[in-house]
Design a protein around this motif. Structure first.
Motif, mmCIF file in Angstrom:
data_model
loop_
_atom_site.group_PDB
_atom_site.id
_atom_site.type_symbol
_atom_site.label_atom_id
_atom_site.label_comp_id
_atom_site.label_asym_id
_atom_site.label_seq_id
_atom_site.Cartn_x
_atom_site.Cartn_y
_atom_site.Cartn_z
ATOM 1 N N LEU A 31 2.867 0.179 8.362
ATOM 2 C CA LEU A 31 2.472 1.320 9.179
ATOM 3 C C LEU A 31 1.001 1.669 9.000
ATOM 4 O O LEU A 31 0.321 2.060 9.948
ATOM 5 N N GLY A 32 0.506 1.539 7.767
ATOM 6 C CA GLY A 32 -0.883 1.875 7.507
ATOM 7 C C GLY A 32 -1.836 0.719 7.660
ATOM 8 O O GLY A 32 -3.044 0.916 7.727
ATOM 9 N N GLY A 33 -1.297 -0.508 7.697
ATOM 10 C CA GLY A 33 -2.160 -1.669 7.822
ATOM 11 C C GLY A 33 -3.038 -1.899 6.611
ATOM 12 O O GLY A 33 -4.073 -2.545 6.695
ATOM 13 N N LEU A 34 -2.610 -1.388 5.447
ATOM 14 C CA LEU A 34 -3.426 -1.517 4.245
ATOM 15 C C LEU A 34 -3.230 -2.877 3.598
ATOM 16 O O LEU A 34 -2.175 -3.497 3.716
ATOM 17 N N THR A 35 -4.226 -3.331 2.882
ATOM 18 C CA THR A 35 -4.111 -4.569 2.123
ATOM 19 C C THR A 35 -3.355 -4.289 0.829
ATOM 20 O O THR A 35 -3.206 -3.133 0.412
ATOM 21 N N THR A 36 -2.917 -5.357 0.187
ATOM 22 C CA THR A 36 -2.221 -5.164 -1.085
ATOM 23 C C THR A 36 -3.147 -4.547 -2.124
ATOM 24 O O THR A 36 -2.703 -3.760 -2.971
ATOM 25 N N ALA A 37 -4.438 -4.867 -2.066
ATOM 26 C CA ALA A 37 -5.381 -4.288 -3.026
ATOM 27 C C ALA A 37 -5.490 -2.781 -2.843
ATOM 28 O O ALA A 37 -5.516 -2.018 -3.816
ATOM 29 N N GLU A 38 -5.557 -2.322 -1.599
ATOM 30 C CA GLU A 38 -5.653 -0.891 -1.337
ATOM 31 C C GLU A 38 -4.381 -0.167 -1.765
ATOM 32 O O GLU A 38 -4.433 0.931 -2.324
ATOM 33 N N ILE A 39 -3.242 -0.789 -1.513
ATOM 34 C CA ILE A 39 -1.976 -0.177 -1.920
ATOM 35 C C ILE A 39 -1.890 -0.107 -3.438
ATOM 36 O O ILE A 39 -1.412 0.878 -4.012
ATOM 37 N N ALA A 40 -2.339 -1.161 -4.102
ATOM 38 C CA ALA A 40 -2.306 -1.183 -5.566
ATOM 39 C C ALA A 40 -3.122 -0.030 -6.138
ATOM 40 O O ALA A 40 -2.716 0.621 -7.109
ATOM 41 N N ARG A 41 -4.272 0.256 -5.553
ATOM 42 C CA ARG A 41 -5.087 1.367 -6.030
ATOM 43 C C ARG A 41 -4.379 2.695 -5.797
ATOM 44 O O ARG A 41 -4.456 3.609 -6.608
ATOM 45 N N ALA A 42 -3.700 2.817 -4.675
ATOM 46 C CA ALA A 42 -2.964 4.053 -4.414
ATOM 47 C C ALA A 42 -1.823 4.240 -5.405
ATOM 48 O O ALA A 42 -1.497 5.359 -5.791
ATOM 49 N N PHE A 43 -1.220 3.144 -5.823
ATOM 50 C CA PHE A 43 -0.094 3.190 -6.755
ATOM 51 C C PHE A 43 -0.516 3.191 -8.217
ATOM 52 O O PHE A 43 0.298 3.442 -9.095
ATOM 53 N N LEU A 44 -1.777 2.851 -8.482
ATOM 54 C CA LEU A 44 -2.256 2.678 -9.856
ATOM 55 C C LEU A 44 -1.487 1.582 -10.577
ATOM 56 O O LEU A 44 -1.136 1.700 -11.754
ATOM 57 N N VAL A 45 -1.200 0.478 -9.859
ATOM 58 C CA VAL A 45 -0.497 -0.667 -10.447
ATOM 59 C C VAL A 45 -1.255 -1.942 -10.071
ATOM 60 O O VAL A 45 -2.086 -1.933 -9.157
ATOM 61 N N PRO A 46 -0.977 -3.072 -10.757
ATOM 62 C CA PRO A 46 -1.658 -4.326 -10.439
ATOM 63 C C PRO A 46 -1.369 -4.799 -9.018
ATOM 64 O O PRO A 46 -0.282 -4.579 -8.478
ATOM 65 N N GLU A 47 -2.341 -5.475 -8.444
ATOM 66 C CA GLU A 47 -2.191 -5.972 -7.072
ATOM 67 C C GLU A 47 -1.024 -6.949 -6.956
ATOM 68 O O GLU A 47 -0.297 -6.943 -5.956
ATOM 69 N N ALA A 48 -0.848 -7.794 -7.967
ATOM 70 C CA ALA A 48 0.252 -8.768 -7.919
ATOM 71 C C ALA A 48 1.608 -8.070 -7.843
ATOM 72 O O ALA A 48 2.533 -8.562 -7.187
ATOM 73 N N THR A 49 1.725 -6.937 -8.495
ATOM 74 C CA THR A 49 2.985 -6.185 -8.465
ATOM 75 C C THR A 49 3.288 -5.716 -7.049
ATOM 76 O O THR A 49 4.429 -5.805 -6.574
ATOM 77 N N VAL A 50 2.274 -5.206 -6.372
ATOM 78 C CA VAL A 50 2.455 -4.736 -5.003
ATOM 79 C C VAL A 50 2.823 -5.897 -4.087
ATOM 80 O O VAL A 50 3.720 -5.781 -3.245
ATOM 81 N N ALA A 51 2.145 -7.029 -4.242
ATOM 82 C CA ALA A 51 2.436 -8.184 -3.401
ATOM 83 C C ALA A 51 3.888 -8.627 -3.557
ATOM 84 O O ALA A 51 4.568 -8.929 -2.563
ATOM 85 N N GLN A 52 4.368 -8.645 -4.789
ATOM 86 C CA GLN A 52 5.763 -9.022 -5.033
ATOM 87 C C GLN A 52 6.729 -8.028 -4.398
ATOM 88 O O GLN A 52 7.758 -8.413 -3.819
ATOM 89 N N ARG A 53 6.402 -6.744 -4.504
ATOM 90 C CA ARG A 53 7.275 -5.724 -3.920
ATOM 91 C C ARG A 53 7.391 -5.906 -2.411
ATOM 92 O O ARG A 53 8.484 -5.788 -1.834
ATOM 93 N N ILE A 54 6.262 -6.186 -1.761
ATOM 94 C CA ILE A 54 6.275 -6.317 -0.314
ATOM 95 C C ILE A 54 7.077 -7.539 0.116
ATOM 96 O O ILE A 54 7.893 -7.474 1.044
ATOM 97 N N VAL A 55 6.847 -8.654 -0.541
ATOM 98 C CA VAL A 55 7.574 -9.889 -0.191
ATOM 99 C C VAL A 55 9.074 -9.702 -0.396
ATOM 100 O O VAL A 55 9.883 -10.033 0.483
ATOM 101 N N ARG A 56 9.462 -9.142 -1.538
ATOM 102 C CA ARG A 56 10.882 -8.945 -1.817
ATOM 103 C C ARG A 56 11.502 -7.939 -0.856
ATOM 104 O O ARG A 56 12.666 -8.091 -0.441
#
Length: 421
Positions: A140-165
């Motif tokens: 919905l926001g069109g954000l990259t995984t890096a931007e989402i990771a900063r919003a979550f305060l978690v590693p980028e790889a963690t966000v990427a895995q969450r999205i794929v799963r």
């Protein structure tokens, strides 16, 4: 809102795709019933634009061009499937939509139902809370995984895995692309509100890039909140979120200087605050209070804090004692290190920096805030007000190193230089 191209075909593709990505994905997901495939088809439309626009010129309505291209590819994909007949029955009139001329742009105050379907689908209870938010920010926001990771305060790889799963889970469970009703909708509401708020925040203070503001994200989040308020008029937290976003959006024009640099709250020209949005926020907050049957929820409390700022015509008139008390209630209701940091700021204004510094120092050991640039920024401000310039300079320097947004990073560097030494 379709943005106007500003930097030739390549720049137009990047700008339009960033802004129109959620609408393209939502329109395609209604056809293919799979958000993962819908995202891939949206990316295919981007590739087509990169190939054709430099050669043929930017279309008059580039957002509609991207959507139509992705829709046609979606229909082609459905037709290639063995289950084409069943899918055609499911999508009904949508088959006509994709072969018809592009639809005119939506009115400024309108939100396509497909966007609501997209956010509720991404917030399905089959997903974890973290996955729901990450996926919806992506779609919905069109954000990259890096931007989402900063919003979550978690590693980028963690966000990427969450999205794929998350996308795999939705496909495996054949989750319907719809806005749920009754108890199902209520069950998903909290996650939907969290997602809308994060989208607004990304537009209000971008975590990365060269621009401090991304107004289109704020506008989409605010329109979604208003639509939800219409869908669920008896839910106080929906009105609370809407009020919060109205109040926050009212400051947009005053939050940047002539060159796009951030302007801090204390330095903003409040004559530039949008009084119409402030009035809308006050009305939404009043509706939240009117339908509430228990203690205020987190969004109602945050809206009440924003109202304190909105109703102060001068920074010196801000009721910091009430804001600190509201943050204390918010911290009790939804404990969070970020809420505690905000409470410390309010305490510093109500009682002085010496009362707030111990609260901030206690947060330096919190793992989630280790790379959060606002922690050293706040600490630097407190140290500066206490006359400890050398220490303040170190904190502002560290904050600048951690900041992902170029505008904010430059502002923090200037504050560090202003400490001398």
């Amino acid at each position: 809102m379709t943005p106007q191209p500003t930097a030739g075909p390549d720049g137009a593709v990047e700008t339009v795709f960033r802004m129109e990505f959620p609408r393209v994905v939502a329109a395609v997901a209604r056809i293919v019933r799979d958000v993962g495939i819908a995202e891939e088809l949206a990316q295919d439309a981007l590739v087509a634009a990169l190939e054709q626009w430099p050669r043929d010129g930017v279309p008059d309505n580039p957002g509609a061009w991207l959507t139509a291209t992705a829709r046609h590819r979606a229909v082609d994909l459905v037709r290639r499937r063995e289950t084409y007949a069943r899918k055609l029955a499911e999508i009904g009139r949508d088959a006509d939509l994709v072969t018809a001329p592009p639809e005119p742009p939506a009115a400024p105050d309108d939100i396509d139902d497909d966007l609501l379907r997209l956010v509720f689908t991404a917030c399905h209870p089959a997903l974890s809370a973290e996955a729901r938010t990450a996926l919806t920010l992506r779609l919905l926001g069109g954000l990259t995984t890096a931007e989402i990771a900063r919003a979550f305060l978690v590693p980028e790889a963690t966000v990427a895995q969450r999205i794929v799963r998350a996308k795999r889970t939705l496909a495996r469970k054949n989750v319907a692309f719809e806005v749920p009703y009754g108890p199902d909708r209520e069950a998903r509401l909290g996650s939907v509100l969290d997602v809308i708020y994060l989208i607004f925040n990304e537009g209000y203070a971008a975590t990365a890039g060269d621009d401090w503001l991304r107004p289109a994200l704020c506008e989409d989040a605010l329109r979604l909140a208003r639509v939800l308020a219409g869908l669920m008029p008896k839910e106080p937290e929906v009105h609370g979120l809407t009020a919060l976003l109205e109040f926050q959006a009212s400051r947009t024009a005053a939050r940047t200087g002539p060159d796009g640099e951030p302007v801090l709250l204390a330095d903003q020209n409040r004559a530039r605050w949008n009084r119409m949005l402030i009035a809308r926020g006050a009305a939404a907050l009043a509706r939240a209070d009117a339908v509430a049957s228990g203690p205020p929820g987190p969004y109602v409390l945050q809206a009440a804090i924003a109202a304190c700022h909105a109703h102060a015509y001068r920074y010196e008139e801000t009721d910091w004692h009430r804001i600190a008390a509201l943050y204390a209630l918010l911290a009790a209701r939804t404990p969070s290190p970020v809420v505690e940091l905000n409470r410390a700021v309010a305490v510093s204004m109500a009682e002085g920096p010496e009362a707030a510094l111990p609260l901030v120092d206690a947060l330096t050991e919190v793992p989630a805030l280790r790379d959060y640039h606002l922690l050293p920024s706040v600490r630097g401000d407190l140290l500066s007000r206490l006359g400890r310039a050398a220490e303040a300079r170190q904190e502002f320097t560290r904050a600048a190193e951690l900041a992902g947004n170029a505008r904010e990073r430059e502002m923090l560097r200037r504050r560090a230089e202003g400490m001398g030494g």
